[in-house]
Design a protein around this motif. Structure first.
Motif, PDB file in Angstrom:
ATOM      1  N   LEU A  14       0.844  -1.194   0.000  1.00 53.89           N
ATOM      2  CA  LEU A  14       0.000   0.000   0.000  1.00 53.89           C
ATOM      3  C   LEU A  14       0.877   1.240   0.000  1.00 53.89           C
ATOM      4  O   LEU A  14       1.743   1.401   0.858  1.00 53.89           O
ATOM      5  CB  LEU A  14      -0.908   0.026   1.232  1.00 53.89           C
ATOM      6  N   ASP A  15       0.650   2.117  -0.980  1.00 50.96           N
ATOM      7  CA  ASP A  15       1.270   3.437  -1.014  1.00 50.96           C
ATOM      8  C   ASP A  15       0.171   4.476  -0.838  1.00 50.96           C
ATOM      9  O   ASP A  15      -0.782   4.517  -1.631  1.00 50.96           O
ATOM     10  CB  ASP A  15       1.989   3.672  -2.344  1.00 50.96           C
ATOM     11  N   LEU A  16       0.305   5.296   0.183  1.00 54.90           N
ATOM     12  CA  LEU A  16      -0.642   6.378   0.449  1.00 54.90           C
ATOM     13  C   LEU A  16       0.137   7.678   0.419  1.00 54.90           C
ATOM     14  O   LEU A  16       1.045   7.882   1.225  1.00 54.90           O
ATOM     15  CB  LEU A  16      -1.308   6.169   1.812  1.00 54.90           C
ATOM     16  N   VAL A  17      -0.205   8.558  -0.524  1.00 56.81           N
ATOM     17  CA  VAL A  17       0.531   9.811  -0.692  1.00 56.81           C
ATOM     18  C   VAL A  17      -0.465  10.957  -0.660  1.00 56.81           C
ATOM     19  O   VAL A  17      -1.413  10.989  -1.436  1.00 56.81           O
ATOM     20  CB  VAL A  17       1.315   9.831  -2.025  1.00 56.81           C
ATOM     21  N   GLN A  18      -0.240  11.902   0.253  1.00 59.76           N
ATOM     22  CA  GLN A  18      -1.142  13.039   0.364  1.00 59.76           C
ATOM     23  C   GLN A  18      -0.373  14.349   0.193  1.00 59.76           C
ATOM     24  O   GLN A  18       0.732  14.506   0.690  1.00 59.76           O
ATOM     25  CB  GLN A  18      -1.850  13.030   1.715  1.00 59.76           C
ATOM     26  N   LYS A  19      -0.993  15.270  -0.527  1.00 54.79           N
ATOM     27  CA  LYS A  19      -0.468  16.626  -0.622  1.00 54.79           C
ATOM     28  C   LYS A  19      -1.236  17.488   0.380  1.00 54.79           C
ATOM     29  O   LYS A  19      -2.443  17.674   0.250  1.00 54.79           O
ATOM     30  CB  LYS A  19      -0.653  17.179  -2.030  1.00 54.79           C
ATOM     31  N   SER A  20      -0.545  17.991   1.381  1.00 59.51           N
ATOM     32  CA  SER A  20      -1.192  18.830   2.393  1.00 59.51           C
ATOM     33  C   SER A  20      -0.212  19.920   2.795  1.00 59.51           C
ATOM     34  O   SER A  20       0.953  19.896   2.428  1.00 59.51           O
ATOM     35  CB  SER A  20      -1.598  17.985   3.605  1.00 59.51           C
ATOM     36  N   THR A  21      -0.686  20.893   3.566  1.00 60.48           N
ATOM     37  CA  THR A  21       0.167  22.002   3.950  1.00 60.48           C
ATOM     38  C   THR A  21       0.887  21.689   5.250  1.00 60.48           C
ATOM     39  O   THR A  21       0.407  20.933   6.088  1.00 60.48           O
ATOM     40  CB  THR A  21      -0.665  23.281   4.129  1.00 60.48           C
ATOM     41  N   ILE A  22       2.039  22.320   5.440  1.00 60.00           N
ATOM     42  CA  ILE A  22       2.822  22.112   6.654  1.00 60.00           C
ATOM     43  C   ILE A  22       2.041  22.563   7.883  1.00 60.00           C
ATOM     44  O   ILE A  22       2.201  22.034   8.969  1.00 60.00           O
ATOM     45  CB  ILE A  22       4.158  22.882   6.558  1.00 60.00           C
ATOM     46  N   THR A  23       1.151  23.546   7.701  1.00 57.62           N
ATOM     47  CA  THR A  23       0.410  24.097   8.837  1.00 57.62           C
ATOM     48  C   THR A  23      -0.865  23.323   9.138  1.00 57.62           C
ATOM     49  O   THR A  23      -1.622  23.697  10.008  1.00 57.62           O
ATOM     50  CB  THR A  23       0.040  25.568   8.571  1.00 57.62           C
ATOM     51  N   GLN A  24      -1.103  22.253   8.399  1.00 54.32           N
ATOM     52  CA  GLN A  24      -2.318  21.477   8.615  1.00 54.32           C
ATOM     53  C   GLN A  24      -2.366  20.951  10.043  1.00 54.32           C
ATOM     54  O   GLN A  24      -1.394  20.438  10.582  1.00 54.32           O
ATOM     55  CB  GLN A  24      -2.373  20.301   7.645  1.00 54.32           C
ATOM     56  N   LYS A  25      -3.526  21.070  10.686  1.00 55.92           N
ATOM     57  CA  LYS A  25      -3.706  20.629  12.056  1.00 55.92           C
ATOM     58  C   LYS A  25      -4.780  19.555  12.127  1.00 55.92           C
ATOM     59  O   LYS A  25      -5.607  19.414  11.224  1.00 55.92           O
ATOM     60  CB  LYS A  25      -4.109  21.807  12.961  1.00 55.92           C
ATOM     61  N   ALA A  26      -4.775  18.827  13.226  1.00 54.21           N
ATOM     62  CA  ALA A  26      -5.832  17.848  13.444  1.00 54.21           C
ATOM     63  C   ALA A  26      -7.171  18.562  13.520  1.00 54.21           C
ATOM     64  O   ALA A  26      -7.301  19.605  14.148  1.00 54.21           O
ATOM     65  CB  ALA A  26      -5.571  17.080  14.729  1.00 54.21           C
ATOM     66  N   ARG A  27      -8.187  17.998  12.895  1.00 54.77           N
ATOM     67  CA  ARG A  27      -9.471  18.682  12.786  1.00 54.77           C
ATOM     68  C   ARG A  27     -10.539  18.131  13.700  1.00 54.77           C
ATOM     69  O   ARG A  27     -11.555  18.745  13.902  1.00 54.77           O
ATOM     70  CB  ARG A  27      -9.967  18.605  11.336  1.00 54.77           C
ATOM     71  N   ARG A  28     -10.326  16.956  14.261  1.00 54.44           N
ATOM     72  CA  ARG A  28     -11.378  16.353  15.068  1.00 54.44           C
ATOM     73  C   ARG A  28     -11.013  16.413  16.540  1.00 54.44           C
ATOM     74  O   ARG A  28      -9.853  16.395  16.918  1.00 54.44           O
ATOM     75  CB  ARG A  28     -11.577  14.884  14.662  1.00 54.44           C
ATOM     76  N   SER A  29     -12.023  16.460  17.370  1.00 56.02           N
ATOM     77  CA  SER A  29     -11.820  16.391  18.808  1.00 56.02           C
ATOM     78  C   SER A  29     -12.489  15.135  19.320  1.00 56.02           C
ATOM     79  O   SER A  29     -13.471  14.654  18.766  1.00 56.02           O
ATOM     80  CB  SER A  29     -12.406  17.624  19.496  1.00 56.02           C
ATOM     81  N   GLY A  30     -11.985  14.597  20.412  1.00 54.76           N
ATOM     82  CA  GLY A  30     -12.553  13.382  20.976  1.00 54.76           C
ATOM     83  C   GLY A  30     -12.465  12.213  20.019  1.00 54.76           C
ATOM     84  O   GLY A  30     -13.422  11.475  19.818  1.00 54.76           O
ATOM     85  N   ILE A  31     -11.320  12.009  19.400  1.00 57.39           N
ATOM     86  CA  ILE A  31     -11.156  10.970  18.394  1.00 57.39           C
ATOM     87  C   ILE A  31     -11.303   9.590  19.017  1.00 57.39           C
ATOM     88  O   ILE A  31     -10.706   9.283  20.040  1.00 57.39           O
ATOM     89  CB  ILE A  31      -9.785  11.089  17.714  1.00 57.39           C
ATOM     90  N   ARG A  32     -12.143   8.769  18.415  1.00 60.60           N
ATOM     91  CA  ARG A  32     -12.309   7.389  18.848  1.00 60.60           C
ATOM     92  C   ARG A  32     -11.458   6.510  17.960  1.00 60.60           C
ATOM     93  O   ARG A  32     -11.542   6.556  16.747  1.00 60.60           O
ATOM     94  CB  ARG A  32     -13.788   6.983  18.746  1.00 60.60           C
ATOM     95  N   SER A  33     -10.629   5.688  18.560  1.00 63.54           N
ATOM     96  CA  SER A  33      -9.713   4.856  17.801  1.00 63.54           C
ATOM     97  C   SER A  33     -10.466   3.857  16.940  1.00 63.54           C
ATOM     98  O   SER A  33     -11.521   3.348  17.338  1.00 63.54           O
ATOM     99  CB  SER A  33      -8.774   4.108  18.759  1.00 63.54           C
ATOM    100  N   LEU A  34      -9.908   3.584  15.761  1.00 65.36           N
ATOM    101  CA  LEU A  34     -10.482   2.566  14.895  1.00 65.36           C
ATOM    102  C   LEU A  34     -10.279   1.189  15.513  1.00 65.36           C
ATOM    103  O   LEU A  34      -9.233   0.906  16.098  1.00 65.36           O
ATOM    104  CB  LEU A  34      -9.806   2.609  13.525  1.00 65.36           C
ATOM    105  N   SER A  35     -11.260   0.342  15.370  1.00 62.03           N
ATOM    106  CA  SER A  35     -11.130  -1.023  15.859  1.00 62.03           C
ATOM    107  C   SER A  35     -10.318  -1.832  14.854  1.00 62.03           C
ATOM    108  O   SER A  35     -10.668  -1.870  13.672  1.00 62.03           O
ATOM    109  CB  SER A  35     -12.506  -1.663  16.051  1.00 62.03           C
ATOM    110  N   PRO A  36      -9.242  -2.489  15.307  1.00 68.94           N
ATOM    111  CA  PRO A  36      -8.427  -3.279  14.374  1.00 68.94           C
ATOM    112  C   PRO A  36      -9.235  -4.398  13.736  1.00 68.94           C
ATOM    113  O   PRO A  36     -10.119  -4.981  14.362  1.00 68.94           O
ATOM    114  CB  PRO A  36      -7.327  -3.846  15.278  1.00 68.94           C
ATOM    115  N   THR A  37      -8.950  -4.654  12.466  1.00 68.16           N
ATOM    116  CA  THR A  37      -9.536  -5.801  11.781  1.00 68.16           C
ATOM    117  C   THR A  37      -8.411  -6.797  11.505  1.00 68.16           C
ATOM    118  O   THR A  37      -7.423  -6.801  12.232  1.00 68.16           O
ATOM    119  CB  THR A  37     -10.243  -5.366  10.493  1.00 68.16           C
ATOM    120  N   CYS A  38      -8.527  -7.610  10.493  1.00 66.61           N
ATOM    121  CA  CYS A  38      -7.505  -8.615  10.217  1.00 66.61           C
ATOM    122  C   CYS A  38      -7.096  -8.541   8.749  1.00 66.61           C
ATOM    123  O   CYS A  38      -7.899  -8.841   7.866  1.00 66.61           O
ATOM    124  CB  CYS A  38      -8.027 -10.004  10.561  1.00 66.61           C
TER     125      CYS A  38
END
Length: 273
Positions: free
Chosen positions: A166-190
């Protein structure tokens, strides 16, 4: 390049070129429907207008690449040796089609897929997708993630049960900040086949770390995870002149600590560059 093709003209050219290996069509006005046939092994379309449907009947075709201004329907009529597909549909209907009808109809022998999504498409990334049955390598190139929660790409992994790279490549700005509050972790799958993940444009924000943790906790045979601030090759030119971690060394160490011993695979190596 830059020509107008009427209905039947391209088909006539292909039928008379008995040893053609590569076909490149750029900035052309095309009929609504095309049929690609003959001996051609590699086809590239770039920004061709009017086209609505491509019927692929080239029995020796191994690589297909296309960048289109709007949704184009693909019919994989007869492509028994097609292995590599690189697709970009810029219009708003592009992503639902790629992860829906296109995924369903993609021939089983296709092992490598590159998908490019621009800003309006990234913002409407699909939450459900058809199964990519035999895909071994997937590259997601996200041209803008300024207002996008990167965690939303996680269902794509579930849609690729045999994915190894898997290659995941994103173009974003250096000043980009986290946008969500109260983040709930993803449940691992297999994920039983995933061996290597490369994440380009990694800034270490909260959503990115959540996605990385999800992969580490889900990929049972993962061997290597590469988290790079740079836009990784071969998809983009790599520039090493600006190191965002030089002034963020404490933050980088904090990320390493968060990821330490989180992987379900005992053999994984995580590299943060």
């Amino acid at each position: 390049m830059g020509v107008v093709l009427e209905r039947g003209q391209l088909e006539g050219i292909l039928s008379s070129c008995l040893n053609l290996n590569q076909l490149i069509i750029k900035y052309c006005k095309l009929p609504y429907k095309l049929c690609i046939s003959g001996t051609v092994t590699s086809v590239l379309f770039v920004n061709c207008c009017e086209l609505d449907e491509i019927d692929l009947q080239a029995t020796k075709l191994r690589r297909f690449e296309g960048s289109f201004d709007d949704k184009v329907k693909f019919c994989f009529s007869s492509v028994p040796v097609l292995k590599h597909v690189n697709i970009c549909l810029i219009g708003g209907a592009g992503m639902p089609y790629i992860f829906g009808e296109f995924a369903r109809d993609l021939p089983a022998q296709v092992k490598s897929l590159i998908i490019t999504a621009y800003s309006d498409q990234v913002a409407n990334f699909p939450t459900e997708t058809q199964i990519f049955r035999n895909l071994r390598k997937l590259a997601l190139l996200l041209e803008s993630t300024y207002d996008f929660d990167i965690v939303k790409v996680s269902p794509v992994l579930d849609a690729c049960p045999l994915l190894q790279y898997l290659d995941l490549v994103q173009k974003s700005t250096i000043t980009q900040k986290a946008r969500r509050s109260g983040i709930r972790s993803l449940s691992p799958t297999c994920h039983t086949e995933l061996k290597e993940v490369r994440f380009g444009g990694f800034l270490g924000i909260q959503e990115e770390i959540e996605l990385v943790l999800y992969i580490l906790k889900s990929a049972m045979v993962l061997k290597r995870m590469f988290l790079s601030q740079y836009l990784i090759s071969p998809y983009y030119s790599v520039h090493y002149g600006f190191d965002t971690w030089k002034k963020r060394e404490r933050e980088r160490l904090s990320i390493e600590q968060k990821l330490h011993r989180q992987a379900i695979s005992s053999n994984v190596v995580v590299i943060i560059q």
